[in-house]
Design an enzyme around this catalytic site. Structure first.
Site, PDB file in Angstrom:
ATOM      1  N   TYR A  71       0.854  -1.191   0.000  1.00 27.32           N
ATOM      2  CA  TYR A  71       0.000   0.000   0.000  1.00 27.32           C
ATOM      3  C   TYR A  71       0.888   1.238   0.000  1.00 27.32           C
ATOM      4  O   TYR A  71       1.467   1.609   1.009  1.00 27.32           O
ATOM      5  CB  TYR A  71      -0.934   0.019   1.210  1.00 27.32           C
ATOM      6  N   HIS A  79       0.133 -11.992   1.408  1.00 25.49           N
ATOM      7  CA  HIS A  79      -0.903 -11.172   0.783  1.00 25.49           C
ATOM      8  C   HIS A  79      -1.552 -11.856  -0.416  1.00 25.49           C
ATOM      9  O   HIS A  79      -2.770 -11.825  -0.600  1.00 25.49           O
ATOM     10  CB  HIS A  79      -0.282  -9.840   0.363  1.00 25.49           C
ATOM     11  N   SER A 104     -13.114  -5.801   1.746  1.00 28.07           N
ATOM     12  CA  SER A 104     -14.127  -5.240   0.831  1.00 28.07           C
ATOM     13  C   SER A 104     -15.540  -5.716   1.181  1.00 28.07           C
ATOM     14  O   SER A 104     -16.296  -6.131   0.296  1.00 28.07           O
ATOM     15  CB  SER A 104     -13.797  -5.578  -0.631  1.00 28.07           C
ATOM     16  N   LEU A 117     -18.007  -4.046   1.825  1.00 27.03           N
ATOM     17  CA  LEU A 117     -18.983  -3.135   1.217  1.00 27.03           C
ATOM     18  C   LEU A 117     -18.862  -3.141  -0.308  1.00 27.03           C
ATOM     19  O   LEU A 117     -19.267  -2.188  -0.976  1.00 27.03           O
ATOM     20  CB  LEU A 117     -18.799  -1.711   1.767  1.00 27.03           C
ATOM     21  N   GLY A 118     -18.309  -4.223  -0.855  1.00 25.78           N
ATOM     22  CA  GLY A 118     -18.211  -4.333  -2.308  1.00 25.78           C
ATOM     23  C   GLY A 118     -17.425  -3.197  -2.929  1.00 25.78           C
ATOM     24  O   GLY A 118     -17.803  -2.642  -3.952  1.00 25.78           O
ATOM     25  N   ARG A 119     -16.285  -2.850  -2.285  1.00 26.34           N
ATOM     26  CA  ARG A 119     -15.420  -1.756  -2.761  1.00 26.34           C
ATOM     27  C   ARG A 119     -16.192  -0.442  -2.875  1.00 26.34           C
ATOM     28  O   ARG A 119     -15.907   0.382  -3.741  1.00 26.34           O
ATOM     29  CB  ARG A 119     -14.754  -2.111  -4.087  1.00 26.34           C
ATOM     30  N   GLY A 120     -17.180  -0.279  -1.995  1.00 24.93           N
ATOM     31  CA  GLY A 120     -17.960   0.950  -1.960  1.00 24.93           C
ATOM     32  C   GLY A 120     -19.278   0.883  -2.697  1.00 24.93           C
ATOM     33  O   GLY A 120     -20.148   1.735  -2.504  1.00 24.93           O
ATOM     34  N   PHE A 121     -19.460  -0.148  -3.536  1.00 26.18           N
ATOM     35  CA  PHE A 121     -20.683  -0.227  -4.340  1.00 26.18           C
ATOM     36  C   PHE A 121     -21.916  -0.428  -3.462  1.00 26.18           C
ATOM     37  O   PHE A 121     -22.983   0.118  -3.738  1.00 26.18           O
ATOM     38  CB  PHE A 121     -20.577  -1.363  -5.357  1.00 26.18           C
TER      39      PHE A 121
END
Length: 343
Positions: free
Chosen positions: A61, A128, A207, A209-213
Site C-alpha cells: 500500500y 498477501h 471489501s 462493502l463491495g469496494r464501496g458499491f
C-alpha cells in the site's frame, strides 16, 4: 461507543481482535490520491478510541507509505492498544503485480515492514497473495521461523485455495484467512469458508462493502479519479454496473425497512455470518467510520438474511472481481513440495 464493539477470537492460537477492523489501504493507495497524515492519524486514533483496534495494512500500500503512516499513528502509547496486521508478497512494477513467497523474500519483507512500522513485532503477518511458483510449505517454513524468533505472533493467508490453506496449516497453525466476502462476492462460501471452520481458522472479510458499491451504488463510478484502480475492475464497467445496480436498490429497500443505511445493512450481513468473522471496511472519513460501527447494532432475522442472500446469490453479479490481473490473485494453489528446487 467503545463498548459497542465486541471482541472475537481469530483462530485457536490466542489472537483476539475487535469484531470489526479498519482497512487502511485507501488512506495511501489504489482508491485515489493518498490522504494526508494530518487527516488520517486522527481518524486512526478515533477508531481505536471507539473500540476498533484491529488495523490492517500491507507493504504494497503506497508502496510502503501506509505502513509508515500506521507506525507514526501508533507512537506514544497507541501500539499497546491495537492488533496490527500487515502483509507481504506483492510487488508492483509498471502497473503490473508480481507475487513472491520464497524464504529470502519473506524474511526481507518482514524486516522491511518492522522497520517502516518502527516496531519489534507484528501481531498478524499475512501472505498477501499466494506465489504459484513456490510450494506453500516453503513459505510457511520461513514464517514459522519468524514466529519462533518473536518477529511475528500469528500467521495469516490471503486469497488462498482450500487445499493451500490445509497444506499451510499442517506446517504451522494459520490464525486467519483474509478473503473478499460481501453480498456481491460469495464464491468463498463453497469450500474456503468451510475449510477455515473445520481447521479453526478465523475469517477476515475485506471489501465487505463491495469496494464501496454497496454503500454508494452506481454513482460511485462518477467519483473515480485517474488513480482509482476500481475503474479497471470489470464489475465497475458501465454495462455491468447497469446490471448490478438492482442489488444495491434492493439493499436500499431492506435498509429503509430496518432503519439503517445500505452500508450498515451490508456490513451487518457479514457480521451475522458468525463470531469467527471480522470484516475490515476501509474509510478515510470519520463519519463513515462511525456509520460502520453502527452496523454492529443492526439485528437481522433469519428471514432478513434469507432475503438478502436470495437477491445476491453468487451468480447474480456481473463482472469478475479482478479481471486480467495476475493468475495468483484469487484463491490460489501452489506446486507440490516435491517440485521445489531452491535457486
Amino acid at each position: 461507543m467503545a463498548a459497542s464493539v465486541r471482541r472475537i477470537k481469530l483462530g485457536t492460537q490466542g489472537l483476539e481482535v475487535s469484531a470489526q477492523g479498519l482497512g487502511c489501504m485507501g488512506m495511501s493507495a489504489f482508491y485515489g490520491p493518498p490522504k494526508s497524515e494530518e487527516e488520517m492519524i486522527p481518524l486512526i486514533h478515533h477508531a481505536i478510541n471507539c473500540g476498533i483496534t484491529f488495523l490492517d495494512t500491507s507493504d504494497v500500500y503506497g508502496p510502503h507509505t501506509n505502513e509508515i503512516l500506521i507506525g507514526k499513528a501508533l507512537k506514544g502509547g497507541w501500539r499497546e492498544k491495537v492488533e496490527l496486521a500487515t502483509k507481504f508478497g506483492v510487488k508492483f512494477s509498471d502497473g503490473k503485480g508480481s507475487v513472491h513467497g520464497d524464504p529470502a523474500y519473506v524474511r526481507a519483507a518482514c524486516e522491511g515492514s518492522l522497520k517502516r512500522l518502527d516496531m519489534d513485532c507484528i501481531d498478524l503477518y499475512y501472505q498477501h497473495r499466494i506465489d504459484t511458483k513456490v510450494p506453500i510449505e516453503i513459505t510457511m517454513g520461513e514464517l514459522k521461523k519468524l514466529v519462533e524468533e518473536g518477529k511475528i505472533k500469528y500467521i495469516g493467508l490471503s486469497e488462498a485455495s482450500a487445499s493451500t490453506i490445509r497444506r499451510a496449516h499442517a506446517v504451522h497453525p494459520i490464525s486467519a484467512v483474509q478473503l473478499e466476502w460481501s453480498l456481491w462476492t460469495r464464491d468463498v462460501e463453497k469450500d474456503i469458508i468451510p475449510t477455515c471452520r473445520e481447521l479453526g481458522i478465523g475469517i477476515v472479510a475485506y471489501s465487505p462493502l463491495g469496494r464501496g458499491f454497496l454503500s454508494t451504488g452506481p454513482k460511485i463510478t462518477e467519483k473515480f479519479s485517474e488513480a482509482d484502480y476500481r475503474q479497471h475492475f470489470p464489475r465497475f464497467k458501465p454495462e455491468n454496473v447497469e446490471h448490478n445496480k438492482h442489488i444495491f436498490e434492493r439493499v436500499c429497500e431492506i435498509a429503509a425497512r430496518k432503519g439503517c443505511t445500505p452500508a450498515q445493512l451490508a456490513l451487518a450481513w457479514v457480521h451475522h455470518q458468525g463470531d469467527d468473522v471480522c470484516p475490515i471496511p476501509g474509510t478515510t472519513k470519520i463519519e463513515n467510520l462511525n456509520q460502520n460501527i453502527g452496523a454492529l447494532s443492526v439485528k437481522l432475522s433469519p428471514e432478513d438474511m434469507a432475503g438478502l442472500e436470495t437477491l445476491a446469490s453468487d451468480d447474480s453479479v456481473k463482472g469478475d472481481r479482478y479481471g486480467g490481473l495476475s493468475p495468483s490473485w484469487m484463491n490460489s494453489e501452489t506446486p507440490p513440495l516435491s517440485s521445489w528446487k531452491p535457486e
